[in-house]
Design a protein around this motif. Structure first.
Motif, PDB file in Angstrom:
ATOM      1  N   THR A   2      70.547  -2.733  -0.701  1.00 41.67           N
ATOM      2  CA  THR A   2      69.841  -2.390   0.529  1.00 41.67           C
ATOM      3  C   THR A   2      68.978  -3.566   0.990  1.00 41.67           C
ATOM      4  O   THR A   2      68.728  -4.511   0.246  1.00 41.67           O
ATOM      5  CB  THR A   2      68.942  -1.158   0.319  1.00 41.67           C
ATOM      6  N   ASP A   3      68.494  -3.475   2.237  1.00 46.31           N
ATOM      7  CA  ASP A   3      67.664  -4.551   2.776  1.00 46.31           C
ATOM      8  C   ASP A   3      66.397  -4.774   1.964  1.00 46.31           C
ATOM      9  O   ASP A   3      65.874  -5.885   1.914  1.00 46.31           O
ATOM     10  CB  ASP A   3      67.279  -4.250   4.230  1.00 46.31           C
ATOM     11  N   ASN A   4      65.886  -3.730   1.342  1.00 42.66           N
ATOM     12  CA  ASN A   4      64.667  -3.887   0.540  1.00 42.66           C
ATOM     13  C   ASN A   4      64.960  -4.190  -0.922  1.00 42.66           C
ATOM     14  O   ASN A   4      64.059  -4.156  -1.767  1.00 42.66           O
ATOM     15  CB  ASN A   4      63.774  -2.650   0.667  1.00 42.66           C
ATOM     16  N   GLY A   5      66.235  -4.483  -1.241  1.00 46.21           N
ATOM     17  CA  GLY A   5      66.565  -4.994  -2.563  1.00 46.21           C
ATOM     18  C   GLY A   5      66.899  -3.983  -3.624  1.00 46.21           C
ATOM     19  O   GLY A   5      66.795  -4.288  -4.811  1.00 46.21           O
ATOM     20  N   HIS A   6      67.344  -2.781  -3.245  1.00 49.26           N
ATOM     21  CA  HIS A   6      67.733  -1.766  -4.228  1.00 49.26           C
ATOM     22  C   HIS A   6      69.260  -1.697  -4.335  1.00 49.26           C
ATOM     23  O   HIS A   6      69.970  -1.661  -3.328  1.00 49.26           O
ATOM     24  CB  HIS A   6      67.191  -0.386  -3.843  1.00 49.26           C
ATOM     25  N   CYS A   7      69.756  -1.685  -5.572  1.00 50.32           N
ATOM     26  CA  CYS A   7      71.186  -1.533  -5.814  1.00 50.32           C
ATOM     27  C   CYS A   7      71.606  -0.117  -5.440  1.00 50.32           C
ATOM     28  O   CYS A   7      71.002   0.861  -5.899  1.00 50.32           O
ATOM     29  CB  CYS A   7      71.497  -1.819  -7.280  1.00 50.32           C
ATOM     30  N   LEU A   8      72.646   0.013  -4.615  1.00 47.42           N
ATOM     31  CA  LEU A   8      73.096   1.335  -4.184  1.00 47.42           C
ATOM     32  C   LEU A   8      73.743   2.114  -5.326  1.00 47.42           C
ATOM     33  O   LEU A   8      73.811   3.342  -5.270  1.00 47.42           O
ATOM     34  CB  LEU A   8      74.076   1.193  -3.019  1.00 47.42           C
ATOM     35  N   HIS A  61      60.532 -14.343  -3.891  1.00 47.60           N
ATOM     36  CA  HIS A  61      59.309 -15.134  -3.850  1.00 47.60           C
ATOM     37  C   HIS A  61      58.764 -15.419  -5.244  1.00 47.60           C
ATOM     38  O   HIS A  61      58.892 -14.618  -6.169  1.00 47.60           O
ATOM     39  CB  HIS A  61      58.259 -14.427  -2.994  1.00 47.60           C
ATOM     40  N   LEU A  62      58.141 -16.582  -5.369  1.00 48.04           N
ATOM     41  CA  LEU A  62      57.570 -16.999  -6.644  1.00 48.04           C
ATOM     42  C   LEU A  62      56.271 -16.261  -6.922  1.00 48.04           C
ATOM     43  O   LEU A  62      55.552 -15.860  -6.004  1.00 48.04           O
ATOM     44  CB  LEU A  62      57.297 -18.505  -6.620  1.00 48.04           C
ATOM     45  N   THR A  63      55.958 -16.116  -8.196  1.00 43.33           N
ATOM     46  CA  THR A  63      54.654 -15.594  -8.576  1.00 43.33           C
ATOM     47  C   THR A  63      53.604 -16.671  -8.303  1.00 43.33           C
ATOM     48  O   THR A  63      53.937 -17.863  -8.175  1.00 43.33           O
ATOM     49  CB  THR A  63      54.618 -15.224 -10.064  1.00 43.33           C
ATOM     50  N   PRO A  64      52.312 -16.299  -8.184  1.00 37.42           N
ATOM     51  CA  PRO A  64      51.268 -17.318  -7.985  1.00 37.42           C
ATOM     52  C   PRO A  64      51.296 -18.425  -9.034  1.00 37.42           C
ATOM     53  O   PRO A  64      51.115 -19.606  -8.712  1.00 37.42           O
ATOM     54  CB  PRO A  64      49.974 -16.501  -8.048  1.00 37.42           C
ATOM     55  N   HIS A 120      68.300 -18.219  17.416  1.00 38.45           N
ATOM     56  CA  HIS A 120      68.571 -17.215  16.384  1.00 38.45           C
ATOM     57  C   HIS A 120      68.345 -17.825  15.008  1.00 38.45           C
ATOM     58  O   HIS A 120      68.953 -18.832  14.654  1.00 38.45           O
ATOM     59  CB  HIS A 120      70.014 -16.719  16.481  1.00 38.45           C
ATOM     60  N   LEU A 121      67.465 -17.212  14.236  1.00 37.89           N
ATOM     61  CA  LEU A 121      67.232 -17.627  12.855  1.00 37.89           C
ATOM     62  C   LEU A 121      67.802 -16.587  11.908  1.00 37.89           C
ATOM     63  O   LEU A 121      67.721 -15.386  12.179  1.00 37.89           O
ATOM     64  CB  LEU A 121      65.739 -17.792  12.583  1.00 37.89           C
ATOM     65  N   GLN A 122      68.379 -17.062  10.816  1.00 36.27           N
ATOM     66  CA  GLN A 122      68.906 -16.133   9.822  1.00 36.27           C
ATOM     67  C   GLN A 122      67.772 -15.269   9.275  1.00 36.27           C
ATOM     68  O   GLN A 122      66.737 -15.790   8.863  1.00 36.27           O
ATOM     69  CB  GLN A 122      69.563 -16.916   8.683  1.00 36.27           C
ATOM     70  N   PRO A 123      67.915 -13.933   9.293  1.00 40.17           N
ATOM     71  CA  PRO A 123      66.815 -13.068   8.866  1.00 40.17           C
ATOM     72  C   PRO A 123      66.540 -13.164   7.369  1.00 40.17           C
ATOM     73  O   PRO A 123      67.348 -13.639   6.586  1.00 40.17           O
ATOM     74  CB  PRO A 123      67.288 -11.662   9.257  1.00 40.17           C
ATOM     75  N   ILE A 124      65.383 -12.657   7.020  1.00 36.50           N
ATOM     76  CA  ILE A 124      64.883 -12.717   5.650  1.00 36.50           C
ATOM     77  C   ILE A 124      65.638 -11.772   4.715  1.00 36.50           C
ATOM     78  O   ILE A 124      66.093 -10.705   5.123  1.00 36.50           O
ATOM     79  CB  ILE A 124      63.383 -12.356   5.636  1.00 36.50           C
ATOM     80  N   LEU A 125      65.775 -12.179   3.487  1.00 36.96           N
ATOM     81  CA  LEU A 125      66.149 -11.273   2.406  1.00 36.96           C
ATOM     82  C   LEU A 125      64.955 -11.169   1.474  1.00 36.96           C
ATOM     83  O   LEU A 125      64.339 -12.175   1.136  1.00 36.96           O
ATOM     84  CB  LEU A 125      67.364 -11.794   1.632  1.00 36.96           C
ATOM     85  N   SER A 126      64.633  -9.978   1.078  1.00 39.05           N
ATOM     86  CA  SER A 126      63.466  -9.798   0.213  1.00 39.05           C
ATOM     87  C   SER A 126      63.804  -9.989  -1.261  1.00 39.05           C
ATOM     88  O   SER A 126      62.906 -10.105  -2.091  1.00 39.05           O
ATOM     89  CB  SER A 126      62.878  -8.397   0.413  1.00 39.05           C
ATOM     90  N   TYR A 127      65.084 -10.040  -1.588  1.00 34.49           N
ATOM     91  CA  TYR A 127      65.502 -10.126  -2.988  1.00 34.49           C
ATOM     92  C   TYR A 127      66.286 -11.408  -3.226  1.00 34.49           C
ATOM     93  O   TYR A 127      66.831 -12.013  -2.294  1.00 34.49           O
ATOM     94  CB  TYR A 127      66.346  -8.908  -3.375  1.00 34.49           C
ATOM     95  N   PRO A 172      60.596 -15.716   4.879  1.00 36.64           N
ATOM     96  CA  PRO A 172      59.622 -14.648   4.839  1.00 36.64           C
ATOM     97  C   PRO A 172      59.037 -14.381   6.217  1.00 36.64           C
ATOM     98  O   PRO A 172      57.831 -14.311   6.390  1.00 36.64           O
ATOM     99  CB  PRO A 172      58.573 -15.183   3.867  1.00 36.64           C
ATOM    100  N   VAL A 173      59.881 -14.282   7.222  1.00 38.02           N
ATOM    101  CA  VAL A 173      59.416 -13.973   8.568  1.00 38.02           C
ATOM    102  C   VAL A 173      59.394 -12.463   8.735  1.00 38.02           C
ATOM    103  O   VAL A 173      60.272 -11.758   8.258  1.00 38.02           O
ATOM    104  CB  VAL A 173      60.357 -14.617   9.617  1.00 38.02           C
ATOM    105  N   ASP A 174      58.421 -11.952   9.448  1.00 35.80           N
ATOM    106  CA  ASP A 174      58.286 -10.517   9.651  1.00 35.80           C
ATOM    107  C   ASP A 174      59.550  -9.955  10.263  1.00 35.80           C
ATOM    108  O   ASP A 174      60.030 -10.432  11.292  1.00 35.80           O
ATOM    109  CB  ASP A 174      57.084 -10.266  10.581  1.00 35.80           C
ATOM    110  N   ARG A 175      60.107  -8.905   9.656  1.00 29.76           N
ATOM    111  CA  ARG A 175      61.326  -8.319  10.193  1.00 29.76           C
ATOM    112  C   ARG A 175      61.102  -7.694  11.556  1.00 29.76           C
ATOM    113  O   ARG A 175      62.029  -7.520  12.335  1.00 29.76           O
ATOM    114  CB  ARG A 175      61.882  -7.263   9.232  1.00 29.76           C
TER     115      ARG A 175
END
Length: 574
Positions: free
Chosen positions: A335-341, A351-354, A529-536, A54-57
């Protein structure tokens, strides 16, 4: 051309008539023969995974090393989504190299056609290698997948010369028959070996399961599996062959019984086993059968298993032929923000819920940090000192396993490697805790005092006793800091996951781990170099009207820290 099948039966009748060997068990037969090491399939696994951070893109770690810089690649497995995917290599052959012989250096060339007894005798007289000529010949036959007629002529020569064929040679001939899928010869060898030796060794049962499961005598494969259970735990391959045989011959109830038993033994089904269930004949697939297949997909989800393309295609075809339902399958990407094309649907967050996070935090602390064996990993004084230290500090953004990360490089001093990675993170405004060992504080060629001093100036450091296990400390510091906090280590933490009290907590732990464990795919002192975040979340997932299944495309080699970027989208049409 003679028939070895007739020869074998004639030989067998001759042996019984002469009473050379009557009802010998393998134990009593052992002094008379040289036993081969039996083929025992070994599941070879590779872990396929990817980490999401969860690092800032905007500060995504996209700077790769310049060509002139020397990269230091990580050794061993690094974590990433799908680490529970236990991939077994295809057992398409019976791997002749399981039989190792000390005398394989001989340059003797096998004949290209069957030989007479005189021909084999002449070849033996020319043999200059060490060890048994007979063992060497069959070893070469297995390695080269020689014509069975050549093998038959050799066994005929041995039988005529000695009045018998040893267990060792019969076993190797069986390997060759199974390897070549010669059903008739496998039948004969099964009957001969069962009659001659009674009980067989475990490796023979494995061969027979492989050789019989797809034939009309598939029930003998089931019998062999049941016998094998008396001596050892069967492998996933053993179960898979029997399941495929049961499906092929219409016994779906037995197939599912074996499948359930395999899971109860904590064995991961091979993909061709799962595929056989999805490609079963329509007549077998009643409503109960279809529900079981949905449960298989749930199994893939819960264990973060990525099907390969052939299995994915079978799943797609199965959905598209479900009676009274209309499903449309498309191969797509996300997509990068997790939408199926394909369908535009938003996939599940990584991410987990609280609520999930709080449950996980409590269970991890109770099971791992306060477990019965915690003081085998530390002392009460050190543990209390660490807890007080962490609880007195503001929340951290990243917790670093210092010793683990220092060993990224085999060239640079350990302290320099650790300092460069931590400095890179600190320069991006991250609040960091580095966990180290006390020996790192003493100046040496590996641990330069000035590097450790600079490290302490820019981030918080806590140095554990040299014999302490640092993973529980890392987990506590990270979880106590909140759901935003990440950690860096190349350790996959499997032992800690196994300590958790139930499957649900283990699932939450693994999901949290994939969303918070940062991955360093390679190291360079000037560019980290760190592997970038996936939001999904990259797992099998579904709603009432859709399924999304990540899969491995054929021919695409995916490194251990990557996840598939190809998906099967299944949409139920109204």
């Amino acid at each position: 051309m003679f028939s070895f099948r007739l020869c074998c039966h004639a030989w067998y009748r001759t042996v019984h008539a002469s009473k050379v060997f009557v009802h010998h068990s393998p134990a009593t037969f052992m002094p008379c023969v040289s036993r081969a090491r039996l083929y025992n399939p070994v599941q070879t696994i590779s872990i396929t995974c990817s980490a999401n951070s969860p690092v800032d893109r905007d500060n995504s770690f996209k700077n790769y090393p310049r060509r002139s810089e020397k990269k230091e690649y990580t050794r061993g497995s690094v974590f990433s989504a799908g680490s529970a995917n236990i991939r077994s290599k295809d057992c398409k052959t019976l791997v002749a190299d399981k039989f190792s012989f000390a005398h394989t250096k001989s340059k003797m060339t096998l004949p290209s056609e069957p030989l007479s007894a005189d021909g084999w005798s002449s070849l033996k007289s020319e043999y200059k290698g060490g060890g048994s000529f007979e063992d060497h010949v069959f070893s070469q036959m297995i390695k080269t997948n020689a014509d069975l007629n050549i093998a038959k002529s050799f066994l005929s020569y041995v039988s005529a010369r000695d009045g018998d064929v040893t267990y060792n040679l019969l076993l190797k001939y069986l390997v060759l028959c199974v390897q070549q899928k010669n059903t008739g010869e496998v039948y004969d060898m099964y009957d001969i070996m069962k009659s001659k030796f009674g009980a067989l060794e475990t490796g023979v049962y494995t061969l027979l399961i492989k050789g019989l499961s797809g034939t009309d005598r598939w029930r003998d494969a089931i019998t062999s599996l049941e016998t094998l259970k008396k001596f050892q735990n069967p492998s996933a391959a053993n179960y898979g062959e029997c399941i495929k045989g049961a499906i092929k011959h219409g016994d779906e109830q037995l197939a599912w019984t074996l499948y359930d038993e395999m899971l109860q033994r904590d064995l991961t089904p091979h993909e061709d086993t799962i595929r056989s269930l999805f490609t079963a004949h329509h007549d077998l697939q009643d409503e109960a059968f279809r529900k079981r297949l949905i449960n298989v997909l749930t199994y893939l989800r819960e264990n973060q298993i990525y099907p390969r393309q052939p299995l994915m295609q079978s799943i797609k075809s199965w959905f598209e032929r479900i009676p009274n339902e209309t499903w449309k399958g498309q191969l797509t990407k996300v997509t990068d923000n997790g939408h199926c094309l394909a369908c535009k649907e938003q996939l599940e967050s990584i991410h987990l819920t609280p609520k999930e996070y709080n449950t996980l935090k409590k269970d991890v602390i109770d099971s791992i940090l306060k477990g019965e064996d915690v003081f085998r990993k530390t002392t009460p004084e050190e543990l209390q000192s660490f807890l007080q230290y962490v609880d007195s500090q503001p929340p951290y953004d990243i917790v670093v396993d210092g010793l683990n990360i220092a060993y990224l490089s085999k060239t640079y001093p350990l302290s320099a490697t650790l300092l460069s990675v931590v400095s890179y993170l600190a320069a991006r405004g991250k609040r960091i805790l580095v966990l180290g060992r006390k020996h790192m504080l003493f100046n040496s060629s590996k641990w330069a005092k000035q590097d450790i001093r600079r490290l302490q100036e820019c981030v918080d450091c806590f140095f554990l006793d040299n014999i302490s296990l640092d993973d529980p400390f890392l987990l506590y510091a990270c979880l106590s800091s909140g759901n935003h906090c990440c950690f860096i280590t190349r350790d996959l933490l499997r032992d800690h996951k196994a300590c958790l009290p139930n499957a649900e907590t283990q699932r939450l732990f693994f999901k949290w781990q994939r969303g918070h464990q940062l991955v360093l795919p390679f190291y360079s002192p000037r560019n980290v170099h760190l592997q970038p975040i996936l939001s999904y979340d990259t797992i099998v997932q579904n709603t009432e009207a859709s399924w999304h299944i990540p899969y491995d495309e054929m021919g695409v080699k995916r490194t251990t820290y990557e996840v598939p970027n190809t998906w099967l989208c299944l949409k139920k049409m109204s």
